[in-house]
Write an enzyme that holds these catalytic residues in place. Structure first.
Site, PDB file in Angstrom:
ATOM      1  N   LYS B  85       0.839  -1.245   0.003  1.00  0.00           N
ATOM      2  CA  LYS B  85      -0.004  -0.210   0.044  1.00  0.00           C
ATOM      3  C   LYS B  85       0.942   1.335  -0.102  1.00  0.00           C
ATOM      4  CE  LYS B  85      -4.218  -1.658   0.398  1.00  0.00           C
ATOM      5  NZ  LYS B  85      -5.091  -1.586  -0.799  1.00  0.00           N
ATOM      6  N   GLU B 107     -10.345   5.391   3.442  1.00  0.00           N
ATOM      7  CA  GLU B 107     -11.158   4.224   4.102  1.00  0.00           C
ATOM      8  C   GLU B 107     -10.245   3.286   4.136  1.00  0.00           C
ATOM      9  OE1 GLU B 107     -10.479   4.869   0.742  1.00  0.00           O
ATOM     10  OE2 GLU B 107      -9.914   2.786   0.175  1.00  0.00           O
ATOM     11  N   SER B 374       1.041  -9.799  -0.765  1.00  0.00           N
ATOM     12  CA  SER B 374       1.075  -8.168  -0.842  1.00  0.00           C
ATOM     13  C   SER B 374       1.084  -7.781   0.483  1.00  0.00           C
ATOM     14  CB  SER B 374      -0.693  -7.959  -1.318  1.00  0.00           C
ATOM     15  OG  SER B 374      -1.422  -8.855  -0.719  1.00  0.00           O
TER      16      SER B 374
END
Lengths: 276, 440
Positions: B85, B107, B374
């Site tokens: 991210k 969010e 991830s």
């Protein structure tokens, strides 16, 4: 231009700003929601907006979200909402519009979703549609279909809109231009935003179509203030709260006060302001 | 593919109040793309602060377990903040700064994007608020604390299903209200244009690194690239550079929850229908009227009824394939990486492991599969312990142990086993539904 714009102009000719009242279908139940809408029309609303509940209403604040949720939990579908509108429109003498989100329009009567929604809306006597998450740039398919079905289209603008966007929205609207009084979602506000009047002023520079102001307009005093510069006043959350607290009788009391505000504000400047 | 459309998908279905800001964002992005100092600033931060490039690791024991193609893991779990991210938030944070915004809102589902956003807000000295479903705050508590430690305000969302979908609604409402001072740092390749494009451009470095490193080490491209898909950012990140490499299969794995024959899953591309959600046309889990369904996944980050529009386009063109892995299969993948590789993966990333093992057997020993790992799984250990009813030394049963499952008889240090919940969950729910699956 349409039954919707005619209703605004008729109120104006009568010396008042048009009062547009929003209530959701199915809250707190379907029959009561119809009774509330009928009470609003009886008490002086010039136009009704009937909200069709949607699972993800991102333009709505807590009051309307809650009403949506109640209606959805009761299991009502847009089919039920349309059926209610049909009975409603047989009983009232003012035009009504549907207000809902684009995904609902897009699915109704799938695979030909938009057309199914528009023709059903027209069949049950609705005069127009407001789709708050459909900006002008994405609206060409909807405009063709809605106008083909005889529905007036209403588009929202905000103080953040560029002059170009204001002109575009005014050009395609066939009902009224919905000027949002404040940045933010639907809901009651203690005081009225200062953004609405300059926005209406900018709109007057690009269109002579009717301009109604909504979002955060909650009281008779707010309505009076808005009626001094706008052609119409839109009230949603405050009416929904009245419906929740006291049903049709409370809606009627609030709407009477709002309608009086619309007349006072508009009348106060009607003689001195020929530009309307 | 222009004006934010991917075939018939994408677009910008938002209230007018946001239109101007989205135009400004797009303009600022284009300007930054053309500005060498922006790229230099981002590259330096990615490297020195973020720990990129992340490594490509050949998972020997997992490969041996599968007994087929070699499986490589792209170690995004080793990047700063513990997931892929950071790539996106670095880019958007710098962009927001250039646009003169002082406040970031975001969010988050699993909390990985929220943590990344809180991180970048601290780094750039910006105010930060993160919306997180109440249910997700509970099951990803570690990440809530991490965000708070870095100065972010975490707002639990109690509306609707209390998960990622409702967190996005609430963040949109904040943005509509505060758009002049605030940048919505959207965390996936979803939402109105230009978000799906901007996020993709910031995360596509993942696939670029994989491709370059594999070519250097192995002298060839992989046979398949796999990643979990919720909104789809890590998958888009690792897929994008390979779209033009026709021989490379791109396989996204969605959350099959309790199985696709139930309504308790989040497999949007496998089982959804077309619709408009959160500003874009894509696939959506919804009823015939367009009311969006509640979803379920054991992983908060995949628990979402929508998916990025570019994935919808990749699905329909057949360029990518999408499958689903159930909660049980995700737990099995989680266990395999823990026990065989000493890697505790995020439950999201763990969804791709069992399908990768199955594909490795199909491809045989000459094959190469890259799985985008991830994120790391520290955030998930409480939830996994709860679901598996693990007992730790010196402790009673872990809090909140599922009462509907008979307590397994297990020694205190017994490792997690995927058998704990298998009785009520279909084991064979891996499904290929997209057209691409049959076209090879």
């Amino acid at each position: 231009m349409s039954a919707v714009s005619d209703a605004v102009r008729k109120a104006n000719a009568d010396g008042r700003a048009a009062l547009v009242v929003y209530l959701p279908a199915g809250f707190p139940d379907m029959d009561t929601s119809r009774a509330c809408l009928e009470a609003a029309a009886e008490a002086g609303a010039d136009l009704l907006e009937v909200g069709f509940p949607y699972s993800d209403p991102l333009m709505d604040g807590p009051i309307i979200q809650h009403a949506n949720q109640i209606a959805m939990e009761a299991g009502y579908t847009p089919r039920d909402d349309f059926a209610m509108c049909e009975r409603l429109n047989a009983n009232i003498g003012v035009p009504s519009l549907v207000m809902t989100y684009y995904n609902i329009c897009w699915h109704y009567g799938a695979p030909d979703g938009l057309r199914g929604f528009a023709t059903t809306a027209a069949d049950v006597g609705l005069a127009g549609a407001i789709v708050p998450d459909l900006p002008v740039a994405e609206s060409s398919a909807w405009l063709d279909i809605a106008e083909g079905a005889g529905l007036a289209c209403v588009f929202l603008v905000a103080s953040t809109s560029t002059d170009e966007h204001l002109a575009d929205a005014a050009r395609v609207t066939t009902g009224f231009v919905y000027a949002t009084s404040t940045l933010g979602v639907t809901g009651t506000r203690a005081s009225l935003s200062q953004r609405a009047e300059p926005l209406v002023g900018r709109l007057r520079g690009v269109t002579d179509k009717p301009v109604c102001v909504g979002i955060g307009v909650s009281t008779a005093e707010h309505a009076e203030a808005v009626a001094r510069y706008a052609d119409g006043v839109i009230v949603g959350s405050a009416v929904v709260r009245a419906a929740a607290d006291g049903g049709p009788a409370a809606v009627a009391r609030l709407v009477e006060g709002l309608a009086a505000g619309c007349r006072r504000g508009y009348g106060a400047v009607a003689n001195s302001d020929s530009a309307r | 593919m222009h004006d934010g459309h991917y075939g018939r998908f994408g677009g910008r279905f938002v209230p007018e109040v946001l239109t101007t800001t989205l135009d400004e964002l797009e303009a600022a992005f284009s300007k930054a793309q053309a500005d060498e100092t922006f790229a230099a600033e981002m590259d330096a931060l990615r490297r020195d602060y973020g720990g990129r490039p992340t490594r490509l690791y050949q998972a020997e024991r997992l490969t041996a377990h599968a007994g087929g193609a070699r499986i490589f893991l792209k170690r995004e779990d080793l990047a700063h903040t513990g997931s892929h991210k950071l790539c996106n938030v670095l880019g958007q944070g710098l962009l927001a700064q250039r646009m003169g915004k002082r406040r970031l809102i975001a969010e988050t589902g699993a909390g990985q994007h929220g943590v990344a956003t809180a991180t970048i807000a601290a780094l750039l000295g910006m105010e930060c608020r993160v919306y997180m479903g109440e249910e997700d705050c509970r099951r990803q508590r570690l990440n809530v604390v991490r965000m708070q430690l870095m100065g972010a305000e975490v707002i639990p969302v109690t509306a609707g299903t209390r998960t990622l979908k409702d967190a996005i609604n609430e963040t949109m409402r904040d943005w509509v209200t505060n758009v002049e001072t605030t940048h919505y740092l959207l965390g996936s390749v979803v939402g109105p244009h230009p978000f799906p494009m901007i996020v993709r451009e910031f995360v596509k470095v993942i696939g670029e690194e994989v491709r370059a490193e594999l070519l250097e080490r192995e002298g060839r491209l992989p046979d398949a690239v796999m990643a979990c898909v919720g909104g789809g950012s890590n998958a888009m990140g690792v897929f994008h550079r390979f779209i033009g490499d026709e021989t490379v299969r791109l396989i996204g794995v969605e959350a099959g929850g309790h199985g696709l024959d139930t309504d308790q899953h989040s497999a949007t591309l496998v089982a959804g229908t077309e619709g408009i959600l959160h500003g874009a046309r894509s696939y959506v889990l919804q009823d015939d009227y367009g009311q969006v369904h509640p979803t379920h996944s054991i992983s908060a980050g995949l628990d979402y009824p929508g998916v990025g529009p570019e994935h919808a386009w990749l699905r329909d063109t057949g360029r990518a394939e999408y499958r689903a892995a159930t909660d049980t299969q995700a737990l099995e993948g989680f266990r395999l990486l823990c026990e065989l590789e000493g890697i505790i993966p995020a439950l999201e990333s763990a969804h791709a492991i069992v399908p990768a093992v199955e594909l490795a057997r199909e491809l045989g020993r000459d094959g190469i599969i890259v799985v985008n790992l991830s994120g790391r799984g520290d955030k998930d250990v409480d939830e996994v312990a709860r679901v598996l009813e693990m007992v730790t030394p010196g402790d009673g049963p872990s809090p909140g142990g599922a009462s509907d499952v008979a307590a397994p008889d297990r020694s205190p240090t017994h490792p997690p086993s995927s058998s704990a919940r298998s009785s009520d969950v279909p084991q064979q729910a891996t499904t290929i539904s997209s057209s691409g699956g049959e076209e090879r």
